[in-house]
Design a protein around this motif. Structure first.
Motif, PDB file in Angstrom:
ATOM      1  N   MET A 340     -92.293  68.816  -2.260  1.00  0.00           N
ATOM      2  CA  MET A 340     -91.939  69.410  -1.224  1.00  0.00           C
ATOM      3  C   MET A 340     -93.929  69.958  -0.735  1.00  0.00           C
ATOM      4  O   MET A 340     -94.418  69.155   0.692  1.00  0.00           O
ATOM      5  CB  MET A 340     -91.864  69.659  -1.100  1.00  0.00           C
ATOM      6  CG  MET A 340     -91.449  70.499   0.042  1.00  0.00           C
ATOM      7  SD  MET A 340     -89.688  72.108   0.651  1.00  0.00           S
ATOM      8  CE  MET A 340     -88.467  70.418   0.423  1.00  0.00           C
ATOM      9  N   MET A 341     -94.437  70.375  -1.774  1.00  0.00           N
ATOM     10  CA  MET A 341     -95.653  71.481  -1.429  1.00  0.00           C
ATOM     11  C   MET A 341     -97.234  70.119  -1.470  1.00  0.00           C
ATOM     12  O   MET A 341     -98.203  71.347  -1.136  1.00  0.00           O
ATOM     13  CB  MET A 341     -94.934  72.774  -2.300  1.00  0.00           C
ATOM     14  CG  MET A 341     -94.550  73.424  -1.798  1.00  0.00           C
ATOM     15  SD  MET A 341     -94.590  73.737  -0.099  1.00  0.00           S
ATOM     16  CE  MET A 341     -92.762  74.608   0.404  1.00  0.00           C
ATOM     17  N   VAL A 342     -96.970  70.149  -2.610  1.00  0.00           N
ATOM     18  CA  VAL A 342     -97.799  69.380  -3.060  1.00  0.00           C
ATOM     19  C   VAL A 342     -98.359  67.865  -2.631  1.00  0.00           C
ATOM     20  O   VAL A 342     -98.834  66.626  -1.760  1.00  0.00           O
ATOM     21  CB  VAL A 342     -98.354  69.059  -4.227  1.00  0.00           C
ATOM     22  CG1 VAL A 342    -100.392  69.113  -4.827  1.00  0.00           C
ATOM     23  CG2 VAL A 342     -98.179  70.789  -4.322  1.00  0.00           C
ATOM     24  N   VAL A 343     -97.156  66.992  -2.849  1.00  0.00           N
ATOM     25  CA  VAL A 343     -97.082  65.095  -3.235  1.00  0.00           C
ATOM     26  C   VAL A 343     -97.262  65.098  -1.413  1.00  0.00           C
ATOM     27  O   VAL A 343     -96.974  63.813  -1.209  1.00  0.00           O
ATOM     28  CB  VAL A 343     -95.816  64.950  -3.527  1.00  0.00           C
ATOM     29  CG1 VAL A 343     -96.190  63.156  -3.512  1.00  0.00           C
ATOM     30  CG2 VAL A 343     -96.533  65.416  -5.433  1.00  0.00           C
ATOM     31  N   HIS A 344     -95.843  66.164  -0.831  1.00  0.00           N
ATOM     32  CA  HIS A 344     -95.897  65.464   0.523  1.00  0.00           C
ATOM     33  C   HIS A 344     -97.132  65.850   1.062  1.00  0.00           C
ATOM     34  O   HIS A 344     -97.398  64.794   2.535  1.00  0.00           O
ATOM     35  CB  HIS A 344     -94.826  67.016   0.713  1.00  0.00           C
ATOM     36  CG  HIS A 344     -93.845  66.323   2.985  1.00  0.00           C
ATOM     37  ND1 HIS A 344     -92.716  65.405   2.149  1.00  0.00           N
ATOM     38  CD2 HIS A 344     -94.890  66.443   3.891  1.00  0.00           C
ATOM     39  CE1 HIS A 344     -92.105  65.190   3.913  1.00  0.00           C
ATOM     40  NE2 HIS A 344     -93.675  65.592   4.166  1.00  0.00           N
ATOM     41  N   LYS A 345     -97.722  66.636   1.561  1.00  0.00           N
ATOM     42  CA  LYS A 345     -99.190  67.292   2.043  1.00  0.00           C
ATOM     43  C   LYS A 345     -99.618  65.589   1.811  1.00  0.00           C
ATOM     44  O   LYS A 345    -100.449  65.921   2.550  1.00  0.00           O
ATOM     45  CB  LYS A 345     -99.130  67.975   2.163  1.00  0.00           C
ATOM     46  CG  LYS A 345     -98.709  69.745   2.668  1.00  0.00           C
ATOM     47  CD  LYS A 345     -98.808  70.690   1.898  1.00  0.00           C
ATOM     48  CE  LYS A 345     -98.284  71.591   2.898  1.00  0.00           C
ATOM     49  NZ  LYS A 345     -98.851  73.183   2.615  1.00  0.00           N
ATOM     50  N   LEU A 350     -94.439  60.054   3.391  1.00  0.00           N
ATOM     51  CA  LEU A 350     -93.813  61.236   3.769  1.00  0.00           C
ATOM     52  C   LEU A 350     -94.414  61.883   4.978  1.00  0.00           C
ATOM     53  O   LEU A 350     -93.609  62.753   5.410  1.00  0.00           O
ATOM     54  CB  LEU A 350     -93.780  61.622   2.418  1.00  0.00           C
ATOM     55  CG  LEU A 350     -93.336  61.364   1.076  1.00  0.00           C
ATOM     56  CD1 LEU A 350     -93.662  62.453  -0.192  1.00  0.00           C
ATOM     57  CD2 LEU A 350     -91.780  61.290   1.056  1.00  0.00           C
ATOM     58  N   GLN A 351     -95.088  61.882   5.270  1.00  0.00           N
ATOM     59  CA  GLN A 351     -95.526  62.160   6.151  1.00  0.00           C
ATOM     60  C   GLN A 351     -95.229  61.777   7.637  1.00  0.00           C
ATOM     61  O   GLN A 351     -95.100  62.504   8.476  1.00  0.00           O
ATOM     62  CB  GLN A 351     -97.191  62.829   6.562  1.00  0.00           C
ATOM     63  CG  GLN A 351     -97.881  63.433   5.874  1.00  0.00           C
ATOM     64  CD  GLN A 351     -97.979  65.138   5.969  1.00  0.00           C
ATOM     65  OE1 GLN A 351     -97.697  65.582   6.890  1.00  0.00           O
ATOM     66  NE2 GLN A 351     -97.303  65.801   5.214  1.00  0.00           N
ATOM     67  N   GLN A 352     -94.948  60.408   7.428  1.00  0.00           N
ATOM     68  CA  GLN A 352     -94.947  59.539   8.689  1.00  0.00           C
ATOM     69  C   GLN A 352     -93.384  59.891   8.788  1.00  0.00           C
ATOM     70  O   GLN A 352     -93.018  59.682  10.126  1.00  0.00           O
ATOM     71  CB  GLN A 352     -95.414  58.199   8.431  1.00  0.00           C
ATOM     72  CG  GLN A 352     -94.963  57.537   9.763  1.00  0.00           C
ATOM     73  CD  GLN A 352     -94.857  56.283   8.865  1.00  0.00           C
ATOM     74  OE1 GLN A 352     -95.711  55.731   7.781  1.00  0.00           O
ATOM     75  NE2 GLN A 352     -94.448  54.741   9.600  1.00  0.00           N
TER      76      GLN A 352
END
Length: 489
Positions: A340-345, A350-352
């Motif tokens: 959530m905090m690293v991969v997502h960003k 995931l951002q889209q």
């Protein structure tokens, strides 16, 4: 009461065998199953209703809470009309049961049974494990399984808050329940092919959490994102009420995991204890990571850590030992935090996709993690208390095939939900737009429902000093004061 009392016989008849208490009824099991079902129901109403209504921006409080409330009600009618039999009735396909109602007393007052769960040896066909027949009426089983189905839809809704057209949600709920949830439930729990293969899912890590996480993420893609302004800033409108909803969710998990042995037995006690151990560990690990990397302990982060711990232990609550529950809590407090905090960003995909509450991380990632770690740590002496396949055990105890089964079960649930959720969204979109129009996205609850969460003093209205009165943009008379507020200032 004397024997001369004409009502004495009728009042005691209900307690005699063959009347209200047939010979197969175990009152303790029945009481625990109904209490467990009620605890799970309270996780949704009021638990997630409060949590959703509080964790979102103020202008979406009513809409978010109502999405949860509507889903809970809609699932009930679908479940007793056709959903239960498709999930736990007689086999139609290897992954689906025959549709049918669960309404008549001839069905509901008989002993509960899951007819497709009788397990036979593959090489000679003899019965290895008899079919599941708990010692209480079918009505208790239908009740218990219904609240599980309902909370799955409500968890899924967490990905769609703040922009899904409510009319589209009204159509989505029965369609997804019918063509997605019933498949997962029958395949893993009701006697389908994954059940007989021996996939371990004690209480819904795959059937509920993985499916809702994947389906929520998929639906969020098709519905589209929130408004740009909402995506940039989306603070909770009431943190204390959010914690109240989270607390109901945590305590309700005693019924979530404790009721799944279908009996008030020793395994249900272990499942409840492991549930709390894992949730507490996960919450503490998530909070520590927030402090280490962001220098502040986050209340929302703590709630997310609590949820990932509860989700992670769910597939193995009654199958693992206490030390394994701690390890699972450490993993569930750190791996979903990292995604959530690293991969997502760092992920464009995931951002889209605008997953409002991060259900993909808290439920899909944590659900897979729980299923895999159950495949590692399931104890050989605990597995026979729950599983149909004899000699089942985790890879830690020498059975690598169980880990393969767990991964295979996860892949089936993921792929099925990707495809079916997409098809359901396309069908609904053909009838009604999936996303709210821009004017409703700008205003929020007042535009969508004509209601607002908080009637604050002067909220949404303006004061005209020349007229000495209050008015709203919709008022034609500027001297209209809100209730309880005088016009003289």
């Amino acid at each position: 009461m004397t024997s001369d009392d004409p009502n004495a016989f009728n009042m005691t008849l209900a307690y005699l065998p063959g009347a209200g208490v047939p010979h197969w009824l175990n009152k303790g099991d029945n009481a625990w199953q109904m209490v467990s079902a009620t605890l799970v129901g309270m996780q949704s109403v009021p638990g997630l209703v409060i949590l959703y209504g509080s964790i979102v921006k103020k202008k979406w409080a009513v809409n978010s809470a109502f999405m949860a409330l509507y889903a809970f009600a809609a699932v009930w009618l679908c479940w007793v009309t056709w959903g239960y039999q498709m999930s736990f009735g007689e086999r139609l396909l290897p992954m689906w049961g025959k549709a049918g109602h669960a309404l008549g007393q001839d069905v509901l007052l008989g002993q509960a049974s899951l007819p497709a769960t009788e397990h036979r040896y593959a090489h000679h066909g003899a019965v290895e494990t008899p079919g599941i027949m708990p010692w209480y009426p079918m009505a208790s089983m239908v009740y218990f399984q219904c609240v599980f189905a309902a909370i799955t839809l409500i968890l899924l809704a967490g990905s769609l808050l703040g922009r899904m057209n409510f009319k589209a949600w009204m159509l989505f709920v029965p369609l997804w329940l019918t063509f997605s949830y019933t498949i997962g439930a029958f395949s893993i729990w009701g006697g389908g092919f994954l059940f007989h293969w021996g996939v371990m899912d004690y209480s819904g890590g795959y059937v509920i959490h993985l499916s809702s996480g994947v389906a929520g993420f998929t639906a969020a893609y098709w519905v589209g994102p929130r408004s740009t302004k909402d995506r940039e800033r989306f603070p909770p409108n009431n943190v204390l009420l959010m914690l109240t909803g989270a607390g109901i969710l945590w305590m309700g998990w005693a019924g979530f995991n404790g009721g799944d042995p279908y009996s008030a037995n020793i395994d249900s006690s272990l499942a409840v204890l492991n549930t709390n151990i894992c949730a507490a560990t996960s919450l503490l690990v998530w909070t520590c990571l927030d402090v280490i990397f962001f220098k502040k302990p986050s209340v929302i982060g703590a709630v997310q850590g609590m949820i990932t711990g509860l989700v992670c232990i769910t597939p193995g609550a009654g199958l693992v030992q206490g030390w394994a529950a701690i390890l699972m809590g450490m993993l569930s407090g750190s791996i979903p935090w990292f995604t959530m905090m690293v991969v997502h960003k760092r992920s464009r995909l995931l951002q889209q996709v605008d997953d409002t509450l991060g259900v993909f991380h808290t439920h899909a990632v944590a659900g897979v993690l729980g299923g895999v770690t159950t495949g590692l740590f399931a104890h050989p002496s605990l597995c026979p208390l729950f599983l149909p396949v004899s000699n089942s055990k985790g890879a830690f105890y020498g059975s690598g095939i169980q880990l393969v089964k767990q991964v295979g079960g996860a892949l089936f649930i993921i792929s099925w939900n990707l495809v079916v959720t997409t098809l359901v969204c396309l069908v609904v979109r053909f009838v009604v737009p999936l996303r709210m129009p821009d004017d409703e996205l700008t205003i929020g609850d007042d535009a969508v429902h004509g209601e607002e969460a908080y009637a604050l003093w002067g909220d949404g209205e303006k004061f005209d000093s020349t007229k000495h009165g209050w008015y709203s943009d919709n008022d034609t008379q500027h001297n209209k004061a809100p209730s309880g507020v005088t016009q003289d200032v």
